[in-house]
Scaffold this active site. Structure first.
Site, PDB file in Angstrom:
ATOM      1  N   SER A  21       0.819  -1.208   0.000  1.00 28.85           N
ATOM      2  CA  SER A  21       0.000   0.000   0.000  1.00 28.85           C
ATOM      3  C   SER A  21       0.860   1.269   0.000  1.00 28.85           C
ATOM      4  CB  SER A  21      -0.961  -0.039   1.192  1.00 28.85           C
ATOM      5  OG  SER A  21      -1.989   0.908   1.052  1.00 28.85           O
TER       6      SER A  21
ATOM      7  N   ASP B 111      -6.084  -2.453  -2.822  1.00 33.90           N
ATOM      8  CA  ASP B 111      -5.126  -2.143  -1.754  1.00 33.90           C
ATOM      9  C   ASP B 111      -4.444  -3.372  -1.150  1.00 33.90           C
ATOM     10  OD1 ASP B 111      -3.801  -0.841   0.260  1.00 33.90           O
ATOM     11  OD2 ASP B 111      -5.586  -0.376   1.433  1.00 33.90           O
TER      12      ASP B 111
END
Length: 279
Positions: free
Chosen positions: A47, A166
């Site tokens: 991320s 993500d």
């Protein structure tokens, strides 16, 4: 820290956290300036941590610092009105534009020729499983966008006809992946202090958001807190893992806090913690 041994393989692991990544930026800019650029044999990132990790591999600490201190505050990166203009709330494309042109340009050639293997975590949007990908010159910016594409804040990123989201959802801090891959020592940059998940506010937020996501992704979000707490326990019990983390709460009020003063405070805290770690 000790000097690099020819007999040990070391990995640097950088985790998720949205704008808390300013702390990661402070840590990695400092490590990059103080250590040999090739100190680590592998770099893993999930991320938001992927951006600082990539510039670390590129040996560009000044770009890490300038980006976090000056280029992501206000509505530049996060703007809830963006959908009205055909952009995502979290405008990762803005970052990619910075990294492909101008003063924040990423030295892609250095990344590609670095002896450190760079690996990103992506979450398969259909199965919910983690996918670990090392970038090529052609797909590095696509992978960077995918690993940081927080659901509802950014649309899924399609790679080879498969949607990804993500990386935090599937593997927020891929230390166990690094150990499984054969690294002897791991330095983990973890931007959540002790007690970060105390209280019910986080649970309420995730339960609400989950209603708008497909079942497998919603389940990952609902179980993220429990899985992360277990990861913390596992890390502290493993003497092959050393952790750089804040000793107190960062000044940021949320993972979407783009206040320039507070972002700089988080960055400064990362610098101090990295310097203490190196001592």
């Amino acid at each position: 820290m000790t000097t690099k041994s020819q007999n040990k393989k070391r990995a640097l692991v950088v985790g998720a956290g949205g704008l808390r990544g300013a702390y990661d930026g402070g840590v990695l800019a400092t490590l990059c300036r103080k250590l040999d650029p090739n100190y680590f044999d592998g770099v893993y990132a999930s991320s938001a941590g992927s951006f600082a990790a990539t510039f670390y591999v590129a040996d560009q600490p000044d770009v890490i610092e300038n980006t976090w201190r000056n280029l992501v505050h206000g509505t530049k990166l996060v703007d809830y009105l963006n959908p009205l203009f055909g952009r995502n709330i979290m405008d990762l494309e803005y970052l990619i534009e910075l990294f492909t042109d101008g003063t924040s340009r990423l030295d892609v050639d250095t990344v590609m020729h670095s002896p450190a293997k760079l690996t990103y975590v992506l979450t398969d949007y259909v199965t919910g499983s983690p996918t670990y990908r090392s970038p090529s010159k052609e797909n590095i910016f696509t992978l960077l966008t995918a690993t940081a594409a927080v659901p509802l804040l950014h649309k899924q990123v399609v790679i080879d006809k498969k949607p990804y989201t993500d990386g935090e959802l599937a593997d927020t801090l891929p230390v166990m992946k690094a150990l499984t891959d054969g690294y002897d020592e791991v330095v983990a940059v973890y931007n959540k202090p002790e007690g970060f998940y105390v209280g019910e506010r986080y649970d309420l937020f995730t339960n609400i958001i989950s209603f708008f996501l497909p079942p497998k992704i919603a389940n990952l979000l609902r179980t993220l807190k429990k899985r992360t707490q277990q990861l913390e326990r596992d890390m502290f019990m493993n003497n092959r893992i050393r952790i750089i983390r804040p000793g107190k709460q960062l000044p940021l009020r949320s993972i979407l806090d783009t206040n320039k003063e507070r972002l700089n405070g988080a960055f400064d805290q990362g610098v101090r913690d990295a310097e203490d770690f190196l001592k």
